[in-house]
Design a protein around this motif. Structure first.
Motif, mmCIF file in Angstrom:
data_model
loop_
_atom_site.group_PDB
_atom_site.id
_atom_site.type_symbol
_atom_site.label_atom_id
_atom_site.label_comp_id
_atom_site.label_asym_id
_atom_site.label_seq_id
_atom_site.Cartn_x
_atom_site.Cartn_y
_atom_site.Cartn_z
ATOM 1 N N ARG A 1 3.218 11.554 1.414
ATOM 2 C CA ARG A 1 4.022 10.324 1.570
ATOM 3 C C ARG A 1 5.038 10.169 0.454
ATOM 4 O O ARG A 1 5.618 9.092 0.290
ATOM 5 C CB ARG A 1 3.092 9.109 1.627
ATOM 6 N N ASP B 1 -4.713 -2.107 5.929
ATOM 7 C CA ASP B 1 -4.102 -0.943 6.557
ATOM 8 C C ASP B 1 -4.981 -0.567 7.757
ATOM 9 O O ASP B 1 -6.044 -1.159 7.996
ATOM 10 C CB ASP B 1 -3.969 0.211 5.549
ATOM 11 N N LYS C 1 4.286 -2.737 0.581
ATOM 12 C CA LYS C 1 3.073 -1.922 0.724
ATOM 13 C C LYS C 1 3.149 -0.705 -0.167
ATOM 14 O O LYS C 1 4.241 -0.355 -0.635
ATOM 15 C CB LYS C 1 2.889 -1.508 2.194
ATOM 16 N N HIS C 2 1.990 -0.053 -0.456
ATOM 17 C CA HIS C 2 0.613 -0.448 -0.163
ATOM 18 C C HIS C 2 0.009 -0.865 -1.498
ATOM 19 O O HIS C 2 0.021 -0.070 -2.448
ATOM 20 C CB HIS C 2 -0.172 0.723 0.406
ATOM 21 N N ASP D 1 6.050 -0.093 12.304
ATOM 22 C CA ASP D 1 6.574 0.646 11.144
ATOM 23 C C ASP D 1 8.037 1.004 11.375
ATOM 24 O O ASP D 1 8.346 2.134 11.736
ATOM 25 C CB ASP D 1 5.766 1.936 10.926
ATOM 26 N N TYR E 1 -4.980 1.984 1.028
ATOM 27 C CA TYR E 1 -6.207 2.750 1.307
ATOM 28 C C TYR E 1 -6.872 3.215 0.016
ATOM 29 O O TYR E 1 -8.097 3.354 -0.041
ATOM 30 C CB TYR E 1 -5.851 4.021 2.079
HETATM 31 C C1 GLC Z 1 -0.802 3.762 8.548
HETATM 32 C C2 GLC Z 1 -0.096 3.654 7.208
HETATM 33 C C3 GLC Z 1 0.652 2.368 7.016
HETATM 34 C C4 GLC Z 1 1.160 1.874 8.361
HETATM 35 C C5 GLC Z 1 -0.048 1.532 9.203
HETATM 36 C C6 GLC Z 1 0.362 1.075 10.609
HETATM 37 O O1 GLC Z 1 -2.055 4.357 8.391
HETATM 38 O O2 GLC Z 1 -0.901 3.846 6.049
HETATM 39 O O3 GLC Z 1 1.717 2.627 6.097
HETATM 40 O O4 GLC Z 1 1.972 0.726 8.175
HETATM 41 O O5 GLC Z 1 -0.963 2.597 9.326
HETATM 42 O O6 GLC Z 1 0.933 2.129 11.309
#
Ligand code: GLC
Length: 603
Positions: free
Chosen positions: A178, A302, A217-218, A115, A270
């Motif tokens: 978020r 996710d 995303k998402h 990320d 999600y």
């Molecule tokens: C998290 C987030 C997602 C992220 C993923 C990996 O739960 O929802 O945005 O890219 O997991 O860290």
């Protein structure tokens, strides 16, 4: 005989990949399709299933599992860092994993994801840029593309191939933790800045022939869930109650524009759509995203998201893969990856998932590994580590901070003279790089204080005012002499949070912050309030007592950019990318009688 063919097949792929002339990512390539088909024809079921498996590197039982199971992808989830969090350690870790992948029979390289959502934000020493809510206030597509490039350069320098960015959410409810990951509540602005980000991230001209893979995303509706339907009865991962028609009109175009810009991966969301988890929806992931919108890259789940589909884990796998998930972020924390691999194979052997679906998923994954240049460049030299946290990137971050600041009230406060005699700087956010960065910064939930290299707002002010300015710093406004209308800059705001940790019922200013401001007002100071936050907050009952007010959003490591505006070296250009309601819990509404400042406003 097979080994010999494999070797020549591999050489052929490598050679023809290098012939890729274009710098942009285009999926329509007969050559690539032929290479993919050739590789697929060599693979057995174990190898195909391994490619559809993504594990957080922390949860590998042993490194040789990478080659034993032909694992397709590793990730560093928030906080999943090498033992020593330094750029060269990240690169060593990446190359070690990639080397293990080359021990597999077919030598299919790993694709490693992270990320890097506001710079290479997990790596100590990297420049951390403003979160998307601040970039939305700049409305500056070129800047967002440059930040995408700078992020990709840093990510590539540590070896890593793939960032789970940009987030294309257009948040409607500010009680969502978020909100700050959205450029705007307006999907049109999100679409423009999302494309700008993808162009920067996936630009092949900036790296050693291996372009970093972006991830839209998402998918779909992450920021449009109904309050009360989410986790803990709040917002995150809740239910989107929306007709297909409205979804097509409001939420689809921003993804279509990203697909047309060549985004190579999409992450499923999600949340539910009318009660059905996106991860379980063939209508969304296959019929809409792949067939109708023409997405040719691969869909990653996710984190452990398929576990939330009603039913046992084996049926979660069957339903999500058949819905159109191509790679599952198993993680390895919540579910052992060997269990996932076993159950996925069982589903295939029992005819619950067709080999055609498996081959489609693996083809998409291989296509991205070939298109990105990862196949012919699996390893990265350590000759680019100095680019991480470079002055060039820090200056870019400083520019982004300047352009993201939105001045909402200015009763003769700004610009403040650099030769001011007496100046008080106060507030929890004044000398707190962790607060400036917010979530997704070094640790998953971010942190307080000096979490990484950068300049705090206070340090920026000290560098900007004249040497003979009498500057007093007091975090809470106590111990400060009375004043006859002197200026106090008070930096207040939210402590860092990520995902559902930031979900709230009320979006109120911290009481400590209000007391600090009150202390200074009662001592006769004129106060310039600066708010560090991931969203608009309830200020309508307070702002009348403030002489000036500006929103900094989550500016990142280059706090000195705030002084560029405070002391007039640059005039503020930031405009709200979200409407700011009188009662913030109303969210991004459009009824004028309930709005304090409208989207597009900024002094
Ligand atoms: C998290 C987030 C997602 C992220 C993923 C990996 O739960 O929802 O945005 O890219 O997991 O860290």
């Amino acid at each position: 005989m097979k080994q010999v063919f494999t070797f020549f097949a591999f050489i052929f792929f490598s050679y023809s990949c290098n012939n890729e002339k274009s710098n942009t990512i285009t999926f329509s390539s007969i050559e690539i399709d032929q290479k993919v088909d050739s590789i697929i024809s060599l693979m057995n079921l174990d190898e195909k299933v391994g490619q559809m498996t993504q594990i957080d590197q922390r949860f590998l039982d042993t490194i040789s599992d990478i080659s034993t199971y032909t694992i397709g992808s590793l990730l560093s989830g928030g906080g999943s860092t090498p033992k020593i969090n330094k750029p060269d350690e990240w690169l060593k870790m990446y190359n070690r994993y990639q080397k293990e992948a080359m021990n597999s029979r077919l030598k299919i390289p790993l694709v490693y994801g992270i990320d890097a959502v506001h710079g290479h934000n997990n790596v100590v020493g990297a420049t951390i840029f403003p979160h998307n809510i601040g970039l939305g206030a700049t409305r500056n597509e070129e800047l967002v593309t440059e930040i995408g490039k700078a992020t990709a350069i840093a990510v590539n320098a540590t070896g890593i191939d793939w960032t789970f960015a940009p987030c294309l959410t257009n948040p409607k409810d500010y009680r969502w933790g978020r909100t700050y990951e959205g450029f705007s509540d307006d999907p049109k602005l999100v679409a423009r800045l999302g494309v700008a980000s993808i162009k920067g991230i996936q630009d092949k001209s900036i790296s050693n022939g291996k372009s970093v893979i972006a991830c839209a995303k998402h998918f779909i509706g992450d920021g449009n869930t109904e309050f009360g339907t989410g986790m803990n009865g709040l917002v995150d991962r809740g239910d989107v109650k929306m007709s297909l028609d409205s979804l097509r009109k409001e939420l689809v175009p921003k993804y279509q524009e990203s697909i047309d810009a060549g985004v190579m991966t999409v992450m499923a969301s999600y949340n539910m759509w009318n009660g059905i988890r996106c991860h379980a929806s063939k209508e969304l992931l296959t019929d809409l995203l792949k067939d109708e919108m023409g997405f040719q890259g691969f869909v990653v789940s996710d984190w452990e998201a398929i576990d939330q589909i009603p039913g046992d884990y084996k049926s979660d796998i069957e339903i999500s893969i058949n819905a159109g998930i191509d790679m599952v972020m198993v993680s390895g924390e919540g579910q052992p990856y060997k269990k996932y691999i076993r159950l996925l194979k069982e589903n295939v052997n029992e005819g619950l998932i067709s080999m055609e679906r498996i081959d489609d998923a693996v083809s998409r994954i291989l296509k991205v590994k070939l298109l990105s240049g990862l196949y012919e460049n699996p390893f990265v030299e350590n000759d680019r580590l100095n680019l991480i946290g470079s002055d060039k990137h820090r200056n870019l971050g400083r520019q982004a901070v300047r352009e993201s600041i939105v001045v909402l009230k200015n009763d003769g406060m700004l610009p403040i003279s650099k030769n001011i005699n007496n100046l008080v700087v106060a507030g929890r956010g004044a000398d707190n790089i962790g607060m400036q960065c917010g979530g997704w910064s070094i640790a998953w939930q971010g942190g307080q204080g000096r979490i990484t290299k950068g300049t705090s707002i206070l340090e920026g002010i000290k560098k900007t005012v004249a040497n003979n300015t009498n500057l007093v710093y007091s975090i809470d406004g106590k111990g400060v002499d009375n004043s006859n209308g002197e200026v106090a800059i008070v930096v207040i705001g939210e402590d860092p949070y990520t995902e559902w940790f930031g979900d709230v019922e009320k979006v109120e200013i911290n009481n400590e912050d209000l007391k600090t401001i009150q202390r200074l007002k009662s001592k006769g100071y004129r106060v310039m309030v600066l708010l560090i936050s991931g969203r608009p907050m309830n200020i309508s009952n307070h702002i009348d007592g403030w002489d000036g007010f500006a929103s900094l959003w989550l500016p990142g490591t280059e706090g000195i950019g705030v002084s560029d505006i405070l002391f007039g070296d640059y005039s503020s250009t930031g405009k709200l990318s979200f409407p700011w309601p009188i009662q913030v819990e109303d969210g991004a509404l459009s009824s004028y009688d309930k709005i304090l400042f409208d989207r597009g406003y900024g002094l």
